[in-house]
Design a protein around this motif. Structure first.
Motif, PDB file in Angstrom:
ATOM      1  N   ILE A  47       0.846  -1.210   0.000  1.00  0.00           N
ATOM      2  CA  ILE A  47       0.000   0.000   0.000  1.00  0.00           C
ATOM      3  C   ILE A  47       0.877   1.255   0.000  1.00  0.00           C
ATOM      4  O   ILE A  47       0.650   2.192  -0.765  1.00  0.00           O
ATOM      5  CB  ILE A  47      -0.946   0.003   1.233  1.00  0.00           C
ATOM      6  CG1 ILE A  47      -1.978  -1.115   1.097  1.00  0.00           C
ATOM      7  CG2 ILE A  47      -1.643   1.366   1.382  1.00  0.00           C
ATOM      8  CD1 ILE A  47      -2.798  -1.365   2.344  1.00  0.00           C
ATOM      9  N   LEU A  48       1.909   1.246   0.847  1.00  0.00           N
ATOM     10  CA  LEU A  48       2.744   2.437   0.987  1.00  0.00           C
ATOM     11  C   LEU A  48       3.677   2.646  -0.201  1.00  0.00           C
ATOM     12  O   LEU A  48       4.065   3.763  -0.508  1.00  0.00           O
ATOM     13  CB  LEU A  48       3.571   2.357   2.279  1.00  0.00           C
ATOM     14  CG  LEU A  48       2.752   2.449   3.582  1.00  0.00           C
ATOM     15  CD1 LEU A  48       3.577   2.026   4.781  1.00  0.00           C
ATOM     16  CD2 LEU A  48       2.211   3.856   3.802  1.00  0.00           C
ATOM     17  N   GLN A  49       4.041   1.561  -0.886  1.00  0.00           N
ATOM     18  CA  GLN A  49       5.033   1.703  -1.956  1.00  0.00           C
ATOM     19  C   GLN A  49       4.498   1.434  -3.354  1.00  0.00           C
ATOM     20  O   GLN A  49       5.018   1.952  -4.324  1.00  0.00           O
ATOM     21  CB  GLN A  49       6.204   0.730  -1.708  1.00  0.00           C
ATOM     22  CG  GLN A  49       6.975   1.043  -0.447  1.00  0.00           C
ATOM     23  CD  GLN A  49       8.184   0.131  -0.287  1.00  0.00           C
ATOM     24  OE1 GLN A  49       8.242  -0.937  -0.880  1.00  0.00           O
ATOM     25  NE2 GLN A  49       9.145   0.559   0.497  1.00  0.00           N
ATOM     26  N   GLU A  50       3.485   0.580  -3.450  1.00  0.00           N
ATOM     27  CA  GLU A  50       3.119   0.115  -4.790  1.00  0.00           C
ATOM     28  C   GLU A  50       1.673   0.392  -5.178  1.00  0.00           C
ATOM     29  O   GLU A  50       1.133  -0.267  -6.079  1.00  0.00           O
ATOM     30  CB  GLU A  50       3.400  -1.396  -4.905  1.00  0.00           C
ATOM     31  CG  GLU A  50       4.881  -1.721  -4.801  1.00  0.00           C
ATOM     32  CD  GLU A  50       5.116  -3.215  -4.590  1.00  0.00           C
ATOM     33  OE1 GLU A  50       4.203  -4.007  -4.871  1.00  0.00           O
ATOM     34  OE2 GLU A  50       6.218  -3.552  -4.134  1.00  0.00           O
ATOM     35  N   HIS A  51       1.020   1.287  -4.411  1.00  0.00           N
ATOM     36  CA  HIS A  51      -0.301   1.672  -4.853  1.00  0.00           C
ATOM     37  C   HIS A  51      -1.371   0.606  -4.704  1.00  0.00           C
ATOM     38  O   HIS A  51      -2.393   0.630  -5.365  1.00  0.00           O
ATOM     39  CB  HIS A  51      -0.233   2.082  -6.335  1.00  0.00           C
ATOM     40  CG  HIS A  51      -0.643   3.500  -6.524  1.00  0.00           C
ATOM     41  ND1 HIS A  51      -0.163   4.272  -7.517  1.00  0.00           N
ATOM     42  CD2 HIS A  51      -1.482   4.285  -5.830  1.00  0.00           C
ATOM     43  CE1 HIS A  51      -0.689   5.477  -7.447  1.00  0.00           C
ATOM     44  NE2 HIS A  51      -1.479   5.507  -6.417  1.00  0.00           N
ATOM     45  N   TYR A  52      -1.104  -0.408  -3.899  1.00  0.00           N
ATOM     46  CA  TYR A  52      -2.112  -1.425  -3.629  1.00  0.00           C
ATOM     47  C   TYR A  52      -3.143  -0.796  -2.683  1.00  0.00           C
ATOM     48  O   TYR A  52      -2.886   0.198  -2.043  1.00  0.00           O
ATOM     49  CB  TYR A  52      -1.432  -2.634  -2.979  1.00  0.00           C
ATOM     50  CG  TYR A  52      -2.337  -3.783  -2.659  1.00  0.00           C
ATOM     51  CD1 TYR A  52      -2.807  -4.625  -3.665  1.00  0.00           C
ATOM     52  CD2 TYR A  52      -2.735  -4.037  -1.344  1.00  0.00           C
ATOM     53  CE1 TYR A  52      -3.636  -5.692  -3.364  1.00  0.00           C
ATOM     54  CE2 TYR A  52      -3.564  -5.108  -1.041  1.00  0.00           C
ATOM     55  CZ  TYR A  52      -4.011  -5.925  -2.045  1.00  0.00           C
ATOM     56  OH  TYR A  52      -4.831  -6.966  -1.746  1.00  0.00           O
ATOM     57  N   GLY A  53      -4.325  -1.369  -2.604  1.00  0.00           N
ATOM     58  CA  GLY A  53      -5.329  -0.868  -1.674  1.00  0.00           C
ATOM     59  C   GLY A  53      -6.261   0.137  -2.321  1.00  0.00           C
ATOM     60  O   GLY A  53      -6.019   0.605  -3.436  1.00  0.00           O
ATOM     61  N   SER A  54      -7.358   0.450  -1.642  1.00  0.00           N
ATOM     62  CA  SER A  54      -8.307   1.424  -2.187  1.00  0.00           C
ATOM     63  C   SER A  54      -8.921   2.249  -1.061  1.00  0.00           C
ATOM     64  O   SER A  54      -9.192   1.724   0.022  1.00  0.00           O
ATOM     65  CB  SER A  54      -9.402   0.712  -2.989  1.00  0.00           C
ATOM     66  OG  SER A  54     -10.047  -0.250  -2.179  1.00  0.00           O
ATOM     67  N   PRO A  55      -9.135   3.566  -1.325  1.00  0.00           N
ATOM     68  CA  PRO A  55      -9.726   4.418  -0.280  1.00  0.00           C
ATOM     69  C   PRO A  55     -11.242   4.176  -0.202  1.00  0.00           C
ATOM     70  O   PRO A  55     -11.809   3.530  -1.084  1.00  0.00           O
ATOM     71  CB  PRO A  55      -9.417   5.824  -0.787  1.00  0.00           C
ATOM     72  CG  PRO A  55      -9.294   5.692  -2.267  1.00  0.00           C
ATOM     73  CD  PRO A  55      -8.807   4.304  -2.540  1.00  0.00           C
ATOM     74  N   PRO A  56     -11.880   4.682   0.840  1.00  0.00           N
ATOM     75  CA  PRO A  56     -13.335   4.587   0.900  1.00  0.00           C
ATOM     76  C   PRO A  56     -13.959   5.261  -0.333  1.00  0.00           C
ATOM     77  O   PRO A  56     -13.363   6.202  -0.882  1.00  0.00           O
ATOM     78  CB  PRO A  56     -13.693   5.342   2.180  1.00  0.00           C
ATOM     79  CG  PRO A  56     -12.448   5.325   3.002  1.00  0.00           C
ATOM     80  CD  PRO A  56     -11.321   5.353   2.026  1.00  0.00           C
ATOM     81  N   ILE A  57     -15.113   4.797  -0.751  1.00  0.00           N
ATOM     82  CA  ILE A  57     -15.780   5.346  -1.932  1.00  0.00           C
ATOM     83  C   ILE A  57     -15.906   6.864  -1.815  1.00  0.00           C
ATOM     84  O   ILE A  57     -16.296   7.387  -0.762  1.00  0.00           O
ATOM     85  CB  ILE A  57     -17.186   4.704  -2.106  1.00  0.00           C
ATOM     86  CG1 ILE A  57     -17.020   3.222  -2.481  1.00  0.00           C
ATOM     87  CG2 ILE A  57     -18.014   5.430  -3.166  1.00  0.00           C
ATOM     88  CD1 ILE A  57     -18.294   2.403  -2.402  1.00  0.00           C
ATOM     89  N   GLY A  58     -15.545   7.556  -2.886  1.00  0.00           N
ATOM     90  CA  GLY A  58     -15.658   9.016  -2.914  1.00  0.00           C
ATOM     91  C   GLY A  58     -14.472   9.752  -2.326  1.00  0.00           C
ATOM     92  O   GLY A  58     -14.441  10.978  -2.319  1.00  0.00           O
ATOM     93  N   GLU A  59     -13.476   9.005  -1.807  1.00  0.00           N
ATOM     94  CA  GLU A  59     -12.302   9.666  -1.232  1.00  0.00           C
ATOM     95  C   GLU A  59     -11.051   9.378  -2.070  1.00  0.00           C
ATOM     96  O   GLU A  59     -11.021   8.438  -2.845  1.00  0.00           O
ATOM     97  CB  GLU A  59     -12.084   9.202   0.218  1.00  0.00           C
ATOM     98  CG  GLU A  59     -13.244   9.597   1.135  1.00  0.00           C
ATOM     99  CD  GLU A  59     -12.949   9.367   2.607  1.00  0.00           C
ATOM    100  OE1 GLU A  59     -11.817   9.631   3.035  1.00  0.00           O
ATOM    101  OE2 GLU A  59     -13.866   8.931   3.329  1.00  0.00           O
TER     102      GLU A  59
END
Ligand SMILES: [Zn+2]
Length: 388
Positions: A47-59
């Motif tokens: 998440i911190l280095q490779e853009h994995y993960g997703s924010p809450p909808i609309g954020e």
């Protein structure tokens, strides 16, 4: 309050320490938790280095962190918690699909739709902040004797889920397991090794780390036999897992694959003993292809009643067992769990963490460690329970 946010909508994940609104309790079933420490794992690195993960909808950005330890500072009237309680928190929240029977019945760790959210990973803010609020049903009490290693409850819950599954599956036969093989010596592998030792098994740990590394030392500290793999450990490398197992002439009742290196998962199928279970706990992103002896492998799986399972995430029960097991591990191998924590960072340092230099497990001390005892004893700073 301060929180570590990662912007996942920009081209490069910008990690920022932001000042955000401290959460306010709105319902009687919620607790407000002051975070003491957050463990970091491979998912956090991605998440911190490779853009994995997703924010809450609309954020745009996500508060990271999912391996938590904190102190309840405010507890709604219906929570059963009180200010001063030491707690950890489940990560996954159920999907909203009506026909996902597992989510509808409290087993979000077996979600079938894939539309679950996970705090700090997928669609929901995590815990790497000074405070978080949560419904009490996702919050798990941790005994204060576990103050200095309670943030390991989340990775330990992963081990407990597997052990729970294995016990259910192995009701298919009279199973008297004696030996376990752990592939990998990261936090999960070491917790798996210590757990299997506590369960009375002879444990072998096979890993790339050198024998005198922290990993090797920790494996031996919990009574496991440690063997360094040469090359990548799979067939064709200098000393493959199959050759090692042949050399030590052991048969394994349980194998936990914790490296996520997929060729090793196939190698493990061939060395698994008759009636045994191979649990795959790690993943490798990518599209690697390899040649396998399909007939030989198929033959041994069928004729020896072998079972291969995948396992991810954990339920509340697994967290509760995990919290209990950490206490057992500490009693049996005093100091082992604190030695697993090899690096400690402050919130201000998160953006600069070099994950390649972490020996075993890094944590972020949101509150300096010297303050934990005082907070856990319930200092005057802590507000007492109230009704909402
Ligand atoms: Zn679901």
């Amino acid at each position: 309050m301060k929180a570590i946010r990662v912007n996942l909508k920009s081209d490069s994940p910008g990690i920022t320490l932001e000042e955000i609104q401290r959460p306010v309790l709105e319902h009687a079933d919620e607790v407000l938790v002051r975070v003491l420490a957050i463990g970091l794992d491979g998912t956090d690195r991605e998440i911190l280095q490779e853009h994995y993960g997703s924010p809450p909808i609309g954020e745009q950005s996500l508060t990271t962190g999912h391996e938590s330890l904190g102190i309840v500072v405010e507890a709604g009237a219906e929570t059963g918690f009180q200010a001063g309680d030491l707690v950890t928190c489940l990560v996954r929240r159920p999907c909203h699909e009506q026909d996902c029977v597992n989510c509808r019945n409290g087993h979000a760790d077996f979600c079938e739709s894939g539309n679950y959210t996970e705090r700090g990973i997928k669609g929901a803010h995590g815990f790497l902040a000074e405070y978080y609020k949560e419904q009490a049903r996702y919050v798990v009490l941790v005994p204060k004797t576990s103050l200095h290693y309670g943030m390991l409850a989340e990775p330990q819950s992963i081990v407990e889920k597997v052990w729970n599954q294995v016990q259910k599956i192995q009701q298919r036969l009279i199973w008297e397991p004696k030996t376990a093989l752990i592939l990998g010596s990261g936090p999960l592998g070491l917790l798996g090794a210590a757990t299997c030792r506590v369960l009375g098994l002879d444990v072998y740990v096979w890993s790339m780390a050198a024998e005198d590394s922290k990993q090797g030392q920790l494996a031996k500290a919990c009574g496991a036999v440690y063997q360094q793999a040469e090359g990548d450990g799979s067939s064709g490398s200098k000393a493959s897992l199959s050759e090692y197992v042949k050399k030590i002439d052991r048969s394994f009742d349980l194998i936990l694959e914790c490296t996520g290196y997929s060729p090793l998962a196939f190698e493990a199928m061939s060395v698994l003993g008759a009636g045994g279970v191979l649990a795959l706990l790690g993943v490798t992103p990518g599209a690697r292809k390899m040649e396998i002896s399909a007939d030989t492998l198929n033959l041994s799986i069928v004729l020896e009643n072998k079972c291969i399972i995948g396992s991810v995430n954990a339920s509340r029960r697994d967290f509760e067992t995990g919290v209990y097991r950490l206490g057992e591990i500490e009693a049996r191998f005093p100091g082992f769990l604190q030695r697993v924590i090899t690096e400690r960072f402050q919130l201000e340092e998160v953006h600069g963490i070099d994950f390649s230099k972490i020996e075993v497990k890094a944590i972020v001390e949101v509150v300096p460690r010297q303050e934990w005892e005082r907070l856990a004893q319930g200092s005057s700073e802590i507000q007492y329970s109230f009704s909402v």
